[in-house]
Design a protein around this motif. Structure first.
Motif, PDB file in Angstrom:
ATOM      1  N   ARG A 119      -6.003   6.506 -16.204  1.00 51.86           N
ATOM      2  CA  ARG A 119      -6.203   7.836 -16.992  1.00 51.86           C
ATOM      3  C   ARG A 119      -5.043   8.683 -16.371  1.00 51.86           C
ATOM      4  O   ARG A 119      -5.266   9.119 -15.240  1.00 51.86           O
ATOM      5  N   GLY A 120      -4.171   9.023 -17.285  1.00 51.00           N
ATOM      6  CA  GLY A 120      -3.176  10.037 -16.873  1.00 51.00           C
ATOM      7  C   GLY A 120      -3.478  11.429 -16.354  1.00 51.00           C
ATOM      8  O   GLY A 120      -4.363  11.879 -17.078  1.00 51.00           O
ATOM      9  N   ILE A 121      -2.974  11.835 -15.424  1.00 48.03           N
ATOM     10  CA  ILE A 121      -3.371  13.200 -14.937  1.00 48.03           C
ATOM     11  C   ILE A 121      -2.094  14.394 -15.119  1.00 48.03           C
ATOM     12  O   ILE A 121      -1.107  13.779 -14.673  1.00 48.03           O
ATOM     13  N   GLY A 122      -2.336  15.104 -15.892  1.00 48.98           N
ATOM     14  CA  GLY A 122      -1.398  16.168 -16.428  1.00 48.98           C
ATOM     15  C   GLY A 122      -0.456  16.517 -15.251  1.00 48.98           C
ATOM     16  O   GLY A 122       0.723  16.453 -15.520  1.00 48.98           O
ATOM     17  N   PRO A 123      -0.972  17.218 -14.318  1.00 50.98           N
ATOM     18  CA  PRO A 123      -0.070  17.915 -13.228  1.00 50.98           C
ATOM     19  C   PRO A 123       0.628  16.980 -12.397  1.00 50.98           C
ATOM     20  O   PRO A 123       1.315  17.202 -11.593  1.00 50.98           O
ATOM     21  N   LEU A 124       0.181  15.510 -12.628  1.00 50.06           N
ATOM     22  CA  LEU A 124       0.890  14.438 -11.711  1.00 50.06           C
ATOM     23  C   LEU A 124       1.382  13.634 -12.814  1.00 50.06           C
ATOM     24  O   LEU A 124       1.442  12.177 -12.703  1.00 50.06           O
ATOM     25  N   THR A 125       2.414  13.904 -13.746  1.00 52.29           N
ATOM     26  CA  THR A 125       2.943  13.179 -14.757  1.00 52.29           C
ATOM     27  C   THR A 125       3.786  11.771 -14.168  1.00 52.29           C
ATOM     28  O   THR A 125       3.530  10.699 -14.400  1.00 52.29           O
ATOM     29  N   ALA A 126       4.597  12.166 -13.222  1.00 46.90           N
ATOM     30  CA  ALA A 126       5.517  11.279 -12.684  1.00 46.90           C
ATOM     31  C   ALA A 126       4.619  10.034 -11.742  1.00 46.90           C
ATOM     32  O   ALA A 126       4.944   8.881 -11.896  1.00 46.90           O
ATOM     33  N   TYR A 127       3.526  10.645 -10.926  1.00 50.80           N
ATOM     34  CA  TYR A 127       2.837   9.803 -10.131  1.00 50.80           C
ATOM     35  C   TYR A 127       1.970   8.903 -11.079  1.00 50.80           C
ATOM     36  O   TYR A 127       1.845   7.806 -10.634  1.00 50.80           O
ATOM     37  N   SER A 128       1.472   9.468 -12.215  1.00 49.10           N
ATOM     38  CA  SER A 128       0.501   8.567 -13.060  1.00 49.10           C
ATOM     39  C   SER A 128       1.594   7.705 -13.568  1.00 49.10           C
ATOM     40  O   SER A 128       0.965   6.410 -13.881  1.00 49.10           O
ATOM     41  N   MET A 129       2.737   7.848 -14.025  1.00 51.45           N
ATOM     42  CA  MET A 129       3.737   6.844 -14.541  1.00 51.45           C
ATOM     43  C   MET A 129       3.868   5.835 -13.549  1.00 51.45           C
ATOM     44  O   MET A 129       3.675   4.440 -13.879  1.00 51.45           O
ATOM     45  N   SER A 130       4.193   6.278 -12.047  1.00 50.13           N
ATOM     46  CA  SER A 130       4.136   4.856 -11.232  1.00 50.13           C
ATOM     47  C   SER A 130       2.922   4.260 -10.832  1.00 50.13           C
ATOM     48  O   SER A 130       3.215   3.099 -10.706  1.00 50.13           O
ATOM     49  N   LYS A 131       1.813   4.733 -10.897  1.00 51.82           N
ATOM     50  CA  LYS A 131       0.654   3.922 -10.916  1.00 51.82           C
ATOM     51  C   LYS A 131       0.215   3.025 -12.136  1.00 51.82           C
ATOM     52  O   LYS A 131      -0.422   2.012 -11.799  1.00 51.82           O
ATOM     53  N   PHE A 132       0.626   3.685 -13.257  1.00 53.00           N
ATOM     54  CA  PHE A 132       0.298   2.756 -14.557  1.00 53.00           C
ATOM     55  C   PHE A 132       1.408   1.462 -14.395  1.00 53.00           C
ATOM     56  O   PHE A 132       1.171   0.349 -14.667  1.00 53.00           O
ATOM     57  N   ALA A 133       2.600   1.765 -13.816  1.00 49.93           N
ATOM     58  CA  ALA A 133       3.518   0.520 -13.686  1.00 49.93           C
ATOM     59  C   ALA A 133       2.985  -0.554 -12.614  1.00 49.93           C
ATOM     60  O   ALA A 133       3.432  -1.785 -12.734  1.00 49.93           O
ATOM     61  N   VAL A 134       2.316  -0.072 -11.743  1.00 50.50           N
ATOM     62  CA  VAL A 134       1.665  -1.022 -10.756  1.00 50.50           C
ATOM     63  C   VAL A 134       0.708  -2.080 -11.322  1.00 50.50           C
ATOM     64  O   VAL A 134       0.712  -3.016 -10.940  1.00 50.50           O
TER      65      VAL A 134
ATOM     66  N   ASN B 174       0.724  -1.127  -0.081  1.00 53.41           N
ATOM     67  CA  ASN B 174      -0.013   0.293  -0.134  1.00 53.41           C
ATOM     68  C   ASN B 174       0.673   1.165   0.017  1.00 53.41           C
ATOM     69  O   ASN B 174       0.250   2.240  -0.302  1.00 53.41           O
ATOM     70  N   ALA B 175       2.095   1.331   0.426  1.00 57.05           N
ATOM     71  CA  ALA B 175       2.967   2.302   0.528  1.00 57.05           C
ATOM     72  C   ALA B 175       3.080   3.174  -0.532  1.00 57.05           C
ATOM     73  O   ALA B 175       3.354   2.710  -1.712  1.00 57.05           O
ATOM     74  N   GLY B 176       2.962   4.607  -0.421  1.00 56.20           N
ATOM     75  CA  GLY B 176       2.977   5.470  -1.537  1.00 56.20           C
ATOM     76  C   GLY B 176       3.119   7.007  -1.137  1.00 56.20           C
ATOM     77  O   GLY B 176       2.871   7.281  -0.096  1.00 56.20           O
ATOM     78  N   ILE B 177       3.659   7.593  -2.316  1.00 50.85           N
ATOM     79  CA  ILE B 177       3.680   9.138  -2.159  1.00 50.85           C
ATOM     80  C   ILE B 177       2.904   9.725  -3.265  1.00 50.85           C
ATOM     81  O   ILE B 177       2.719   9.496  -4.138  1.00 50.85           O
ATOM     82  N   LEU B 178       2.527  11.006  -3.208  1.00 49.23           N
ATOM     83  CA  LEU B 178       1.719  11.776  -4.106  1.00 49.23           C
ATOM     84  C   LEU B 178       2.462  12.539  -5.234  1.00 49.23           C
ATOM     85  O   LEU B 178       2.348  12.225  -6.405  1.00 49.23           O
ATOM     86  N   GLY B 179       3.296  13.424  -4.724  1.00 49.65           N
ATOM     87  CA  GLY B 179       3.931  14.360  -5.821  1.00 49.65           C
ATOM     88  C   GLY B 179       4.938  13.781  -6.702  1.00 49.65           C
ATOM     89  O   GLY B 179       4.891  12.403  -6.929  1.00 49.65           O
ATOM     90  N   PRO B 180       5.443  14.426  -7.510  1.00 50.34           N
ATOM     91  CA  PRO B 180       5.470  15.728  -7.566  1.00 50.34           C
ATOM     92  C   PRO B 180       4.364  16.441  -8.411  1.00 50.34           C
ATOM     93  O   PRO B 180       3.996  15.829  -9.368  1.00 50.34           O
ATOM     94  N   GLU B 181       3.677  17.599  -7.997  1.00 49.52           N
ATOM     95  CA  GLU B 181       2.571  18.243  -8.815  1.00 49.52           C
ATOM     96  C   GLU B 181       3.286  19.437  -9.581  1.00 49.52           C
ATOM     97  O   GLU B 181       3.627  20.368  -9.090  1.00 49.52           O
ATOM     98  N   GLY B 182       2.862  19.227 -10.705  1.00 54.53           N
ATOM     99  CA  GLY B 182       3.387  20.686 -11.611  1.00 54.53           C
ATOM    100  C   GLY B 182       3.416  20.014 -13.106  1.00 54.53           C
ATOM    101  O   GLY B 182       3.633  19.035 -13.602  1.00 54.53           O
ATOM    102  N   PRO B 183       4.301  21.151 -14.086  1.00 59.97           N
ATOM    103  CA  PRO B 183       4.240  20.747 -15.507  1.00 59.97           C
ATOM    104  C   PRO B 183       5.344  19.710 -15.581  1.00 59.97           C
ATOM    105  O   PRO B 183       6.351  19.760 -14.731  1.00 59.97           O
ATOM    106  N   LEU B 184       5.447  19.007 -16.400  1.00 57.16           N
ATOM    107  CA  LEU B 184       6.444  18.137 -16.706  1.00 57.16           C
ATOM    108  C   LEU B 184       7.704  18.504 -16.888  1.00 57.16           C
ATOM    109  O   LEU B 184       8.613  17.907 -16.393  1.00 57.16           O
ATOM    110  N   THR B 185       7.553  19.830 -17.594  1.00 58.74           N
ATOM    111  CA  THR B 185       8.850  20.519 -17.978  1.00 58.74           C
ATOM    112  C   THR B 185       9.469  20.748 -16.813  1.00 58.74           C
ATOM    113  O   THR B 185      10.612  21.453 -17.058  1.00 58.74           O
ATOM    114  N   GLU B 186       9.010  20.849 -15.481  1.00 57.82           N
ATOM    115  CA  GLU B 186       9.568  21.494 -14.215  1.00 57.82           C
ATOM    116  C   GLU B 186       9.904  20.638 -13.272  1.00 57.82           C
ATOM    117  O   GLU B 186      10.491  20.731 -12.216  1.00 57.82           O
ATOM    118  N   ILE B 187       9.493  19.288 -13.805  1.00 54.04           N
ATOM    119  CA  ILE B 187      10.072  18.160 -12.562  1.00 54.04           C
ATOM    120  C   ILE B 187      11.458  17.759 -12.770  1.00 54.04           C
ATOM    121  O   ILE B 187      11.967  17.451 -13.850  1.00 54.04           O
TER     122      ILE B 187
END
Length: 268
Positions: A165-180, A106-119
């Motif tokens: 469904r990928g969420i724009g401001p949460l690009t890396a988070y979306s990637m991580s959850k698709f990976a699961v 279950n362990a997980g974290i939310l961020g980072p939130e913001g434009p992909l170009t700034e992560i």
């Protein structure tokens, strides 16, 4: 009382909100892992709980709550993104309780939130490390133990609406959850010959400290309500009920699935 087996729930140390300025649910919100651990104890499992050292005191109170329900429990401090720490954690659970029958990664974290170009690379690595590496290591070492035991088992991981469904401001988070989701499908095939099922849950808006973050609570809850055709916000008990089923004998014919539990925010 007889036990249904031994369950390990990672990321179970998230605390309840200290003050609720807007009470939309009862009882007050808590972390999903905490809710899952308590539900599995009510179901008859002995429950080992995990989190990082910063949440050690919260784990102590959770262990006490589980024991009040008449079930054995133990605390395990480990960073799930670290291979050796997960290995040792599983070994400690087996040493203390005798086996491992249910792994809830279950362990997980939310961020980072913001434009992909700034992560930054560091932000990307951190969220992928906890949210994707963590379940990988949990499945790995739970699989080794369950295969050794030879009586099957249940593995359950944490994906997200953002993993459907990928969420724009949460690009890396979306990637991580698709990976699961991919991990769950592949592991389900690998472990099926051993009678081990592997599934995941994909929550939408759930009233937890992680969802609220540093945002205004009233505003964030309203946003979450608008995502659902039911105009509801989920609570940890909703996720715990699904995990309860997936951990049970009744789920024997279900594996490789990532189940949406989001009030209809996403239709599979």
């Amino acid at each position: 009382m007889s036990s249904k087996g031994i369950a390990l729930v990672t990321g179970a140390g998230k605390n309840t909100f200290p003050i609720l300025t807007l009470s939309l649910i009862s009882p007050p919100a808590q972390g999903i892992g905490r809710g899952v651990a308590l539900r599995l104890a009510e179901d008859g499992f002995e429950v080992a709980v995990n989190d990082v050292a910063a949440n050690s005191a919260n784990l102590d109170s959770l262990v006490a709550e589980i024991k009040q329900k008449g079930r054995e429990s133990s605390k395990h401090i480990a960073d799930v993104s670290q291979d050796e720490q997960v290995k040792v954690m599983v070994e400690e659970v087996v040493k203390q309780h005798g086996s491992l029958d249910v792994m809830v990664a279950n362990a997980g974290i939310l961020g980072p939130e913001g434009p992909l170009t700034e992560i930054s690379a560091e932000q990307y690595d951190r969220v992928m490390s906890v949210n994707a590496r963590g379940p990988f290591f949990c499945y790995k070492y739970a699989g080794i133990q369950m295969i050794k035991q030879g009586r099957g088992g249940r593995m359950i991981g944490a994906s997200s609406l953002a993993g459907k469904r990928g969420i724009g401001p949460l690009t890396a988070y979306s990637m991580s959850k698709f990976a699961v989701r991919g991990l769950t499908q592949a592991a389900a095939q690998e472990f099926a010959p051993h009678g081990i099922t592997v599934n995941a849950y994909a929550p939408g808006g759930i009233d937890t400290p992680m969802m609220i973050g540093n945002r205004d609570r009233t505003e964030r809850m309203e946003e979450a309500k608008q995502m659902s055709p039911l105009k509801l916000v989920g609570v940890p008990a909703d996720i715990a009920s699904l995990v309860s089923f997936l951990a049970s004998a009744e789920s024997r014919f279900i594996t490789g699935q990532t189940m949406s539990i989001d009030g209809g925010a996403f239709f599979d």
